[in-house]
Scaffold this active site. Structure first.
Site, short mmCIF file in Angstrom:
data_model
loop_
_atom_site.label_atom_id
_atom_site.label_comp_id
_atom_site.label_asym_id
_atom_site.label_seq_id
_atom_site.Cartn_x
_atom_site.Cartn_y
_atom_site.Cartn_z
N ARG A 1 54.69 59.07 46.62
CA ARG A 1 55.01 57.98 45.78
C ARG A 1 54.78 56.78 46.41
O ARG A 1 55.47 55.45 45.96
CB ARG A 1 56.60 57.91 45.32
CG ARG A 1 56.68 59.33 44.61
CD ARG A 1 57.98 59.23 43.78
NE ARG A 1 58.11 60.64 43.21
CZ ARG A 1 58.71 61.45 44.00
NH1 ARG A 1 59.19 61.51 44.97
NH2 ARG A 1 58.91 62.75 43.17
N LYS B 1 43.79 45.93 43.69
CA LYS B 1 43.33 47.10 42.46
C LYS B 1 42.88 48.04 43.75
O LYS B 1 41.98 47.95 44.38
CB LYS B 1 42.02 46.45 41.85
CG LYS B 1 42.38 45.87 40.65
CD LYS B 1 41.22 45.57 39.72
CE LYS B 1 41.58 44.52 38.78
NZ LYS B 1 40.37 44.35 37.73
N GLU C 1 29.39 37.62 45.46
CA GLU C 1 30.62 37.39 44.96
C GLU C 1 31.35 35.98 45.58
O GLU C 1 32.19 35.48 44.91
CB GLU C 1 31.59 38.58 45.47
CG GLU C 1 31.22 39.80 45.03
CD GLU C 1 31.52 40.12 43.38
OE1 GLU C 1 31.96 39.27 42.69
OE2 GLU C 1 31.22 41.20 42.85
N LYS D 1 40.19 33.96 45.10
CA LYS D 1 40.53 35.28 44.37
C LYS D 1 42.00 35.31 44.60
O LYS D 1 42.64 35.76 43.34
CB LYS D 1 39.74 36.19 45.33
CG LYS D 1 40.34 37.64 44.50
CD LYS D 1 39.35 39.00 44.58
CE LYS D 1 39.85 39.89 43.63
NZ LYS D 1 39.05 41.12 43.76
N GLU E 1 46.20 41.14 35.35
CA GLU E 1 44.85 41.20 34.41
C GLU E 1 45.07 41.13 33.10
O GLU E 1 44.61 41.78 32.26
CB GLU E 1 43.77 42.22 34.86
CG GLU E 1 42.61 41.91 34.24
CD GLU E 1 41.58 42.74 34.83
OE1 GLU E 1 41.62 43.91 35.16
OE2 GLU E 1 40.35 42.12 34.92
N ARG F 1 42.68 36.18 35.46
CA ARG F 1 41.83 37.12 36.40
C ARG F 1 40.48 37.39 35.52
O ARG F 1 39.57 37.91 36.59
CB ARG F 1 42.82 38.48 36.51
CG ARG F 1 42.16 39.07 37.71
CD ARG F 1 43.10 40.22 38.29
NE ARG F 1 42.63 41.00 39.37
CZ ARG F 1 43.50 41.64 40.04
NH1 ARG F 1 44.65 41.62 40.25
NH2 ARG F 1 42.67 42.32 41.38
N ASN G 1 35.20 38.10 36.37
CA ASN G 1 34.12 38.86 36.04
C ASN G 1 32.99 38.19 35.64
O ASN G 1 32.11 38.57 34.96
CB ASN G 1 34.66 39.65 34.69
CG ASN G 1 35.81 40.63 35.20
OD1 ASN G 1 35.57 41.37 36.24
ND2 ASN G 1 36.71 41.01 34.41
N HIS H 1 29.70 39.62 35.45
CA HIS H 1 29.77 41.14 35.43
C HIS H 1 29.50 41.88 34.29
O HIS H 1 29.35 43.12 34.37
CB HIS H 1 31.33 41.27 36.09
CG HIS H 1 31.43 41.35 37.63
ND1 HIS H 1 31.28 40.00 38.02
CD2 HIS H 1 31.78 41.85 38.41
CE1 HIS H 1 31.60 40.18 39.28
NE2 HIS H 1 31.73 41.37 39.46
N HIS I 1 27.06 44.56 34.81
CA HIS I 1 27.68 45.92 34.34
C HIS I 1 26.32 46.53 33.50
O HIS I 1 25.99 47.86 33.74
CB HIS I 1 28.74 45.97 33.69
CG HIS I 1 29.21 47.20 33.10
ND1 HIS I 1 30.05 48.18 33.92
CD2 HIS I 1 29.13 47.80 31.87
CE1 HIS I 1 30.18 49.34 33.14
NE2 HIS I 1 29.50 48.88 31.77
N HIS J 1 25.86 46.57 43.11
CA HIS J 1 26.80 45.72 42.28
C HIS J 1 26.52 44.28 42.47
O HIS J 1 26.36 43.68 41.58
CB HIS J 1 27.99 46.21 42.64
CG HIS J 1 29.20 45.27 41.75
ND1 HIS J 1 29.39 45.46 40.45
CD2 HIS J 1 29.79 44.18 42.28
CE1 HIS J 1 30.31 44.55 40.23
NE2 HIS J 1 30.66 44.07 41.29
#
Ligand code: NAD
Ligand code: MG
Length: 360
Positions: free
Chosen positions: A120, A142, A184, A226, A236, A240, A244, A247, A251, A264
């Site tokens: 946990r 994340k 980035e 960031k 998010e 946030r 992107n 992105h 994507h 990426h």
């Protein structure tokens, strides 16, 4: 060494940035609670850096479990995660065991998720070894893995105890991976800090060469940006989303060409050029601003010419991006260099930009 402090509701933690931090026992010591440490890395990084990290940890007298994963995004899945759990359980890792992720974003994401789940939740430390991981994936909490039906679809928010970014390890990084990290960094300047954007323009050759001082400064400022954005919006819901930028188009390129064809960061680099074109189309920025962004992305050895997929395919792929809501395409646009915002854009405007971007 420079330190960026991440200040989150639940806890605060440091990001240390500098050369040869891998050898500094005192940076790791305050973050290792129990008697056992699990060092998690992959088969490429293990022969390069694991022995050094092990000898840095040796004076602390901890029992060390080493877990070596196969290299690659293709292994960022359930089976690899379970392999980590099996090893931790077999070796009787307890609730105080600290996991250390030594590697790029793949190792960091999967180790962070393992730390979020094991008993946990156990503490973990990020030791990012790619530029992308140092400026992006190791910051923000994340963690996760891929599912055959979607990338990063399983995961948790789990913040590390510390991030220790040794910029000297970037010397062994392949050139394409370095450029992907630069994408980035450029993004951080474009969405949040015009002065930093100017600085990147001036230092792009030094950054391409892996110059120490320039790299440390670029990592520091990107992490700061960031961290600020994430601290304002940990789960998010708002700001946030600005991270992107580039992105949504990126994507579509990644999926449209098939994962792995473009990195990426390469797709994001080109995606930012497309997002700038869209911003110009909407009258938000002028052509000089768009050209500046495009030039910088090219100077970082990133692609600026969008692959031809057809506008319908682009729109489909942009819509299924999990970051967009149902039938809307929310785009991150530039107001100017250093300031971005989110706006819903009608399909016909997007079509015009997609047609122009894949031709010019
Ligand atoms: P990666 O982890 O696959 O690393 C790229 C390649 O470089 C790998 O082959 C790796 O073994 C190798 N490598 C790593 N460090 C090296 C070094 N110092 N010298 C030589 N080779 C080295 O890729 P990445 O770009 O670091 O990370 C991509 C992953 O990060 C994706 O899975 C993406 O989903 C994730 N990500 C997560 C977040 C987040 O917020 N959690 C953000 C961005 C990206
Ligand atoms: Mg990204």
């Amino acid at each position: 060494m420079l330190t960026v402090n991440v200040d989150l509701a639940a806890h605060a933690y440091p990001i240390h940035i500098g050369n040869h931090l891998l050898d500094r026992t005192e940076l790791f010591a305050p973050h290792l609670m129990g008697s056992t440490v699990a060092l998690i890395t992959n088969a490429t990084i293990e022969p390069l850096y694991a022995a050094r990290l092990r000898s840095t940890l040796a004076p602390l007298g901890k029992r060390l479990i080493q877990i070596v994963l196969p290299d690659g995004e293709a292994h960022k899945h359930w089976e690899t995660l379970n392999f980590i759990f099996t090893k931790l359980l077999t070796e009787r890792a307890d609730r105080k065991t600290t996991l250390i992720a030594l590697g790029g974003g793949v190792v960091g994401d999967i180790t962070g998720f393992a730390a979020a789940c094991y008993m946990r939740g156990v503490p973990f430390i990020q030791v990012p070894t790619t530029l992308l991981a140092q400026v992006d994936s190791s910051v923000g909490g994340k963690t996760g893995i891929n599912h055959p039906l979607g990338k990063n679809m399983l995961g948790a928010f789990h913040q590390p105890q510390a991030v220790i970014a040794d910029t000297a390890v970037l010397r062994t990084l392949p050139a394409r991976e370095l450029a992907a990290g630069l994408a980035e960094i450029i993004k951080a300047g474009a969405i949040a800090d015009a002065v930093f954007f100017d600085w990147i323009e001036t230092h792009i050759d030094a950054l391409n060469r892996g110059d120490e001082t320039a790299t440390i400064e670029a990592v520091r400022r990107s992490c700061e940006i960031k961290a600020q954005v994430v601290a304002a919006d940990e789960r998010e819901q708002g700001r946030r989303a600005l991270l992107n930028f580039g992105h949504t188009f990126g994507h579509a390129i990644e999926v449209g060409l098939g994962y792995g064809r473009w990195l990426h960061g390469e797709a994001v680099g080109c995606g930012m050029v497309m997002a700038a074109a869209l911003s110009q189309q909407l009258g938000l920025i002028d052509s000089a601003t768009r050209t500046r962004l495009k030039r910088l992305i090219a100077a970082a050895h990133l692609p600026t010419q969008a692959p031809i997929l057809g506008s319908d395919r682009y729109l489909d792929l942009m819509r299924v991006d999990k970051k967009t809501e149902a039938e809307q395409i929310n785009c991150i646009l530039l107001k100017r260099l250093g300031e971005a915002f989110v706006m819903r854009v009608p399909d016909h405007t997007l079509r015009a930009v997609l047609t122009a971007s894949t031709q010019s």
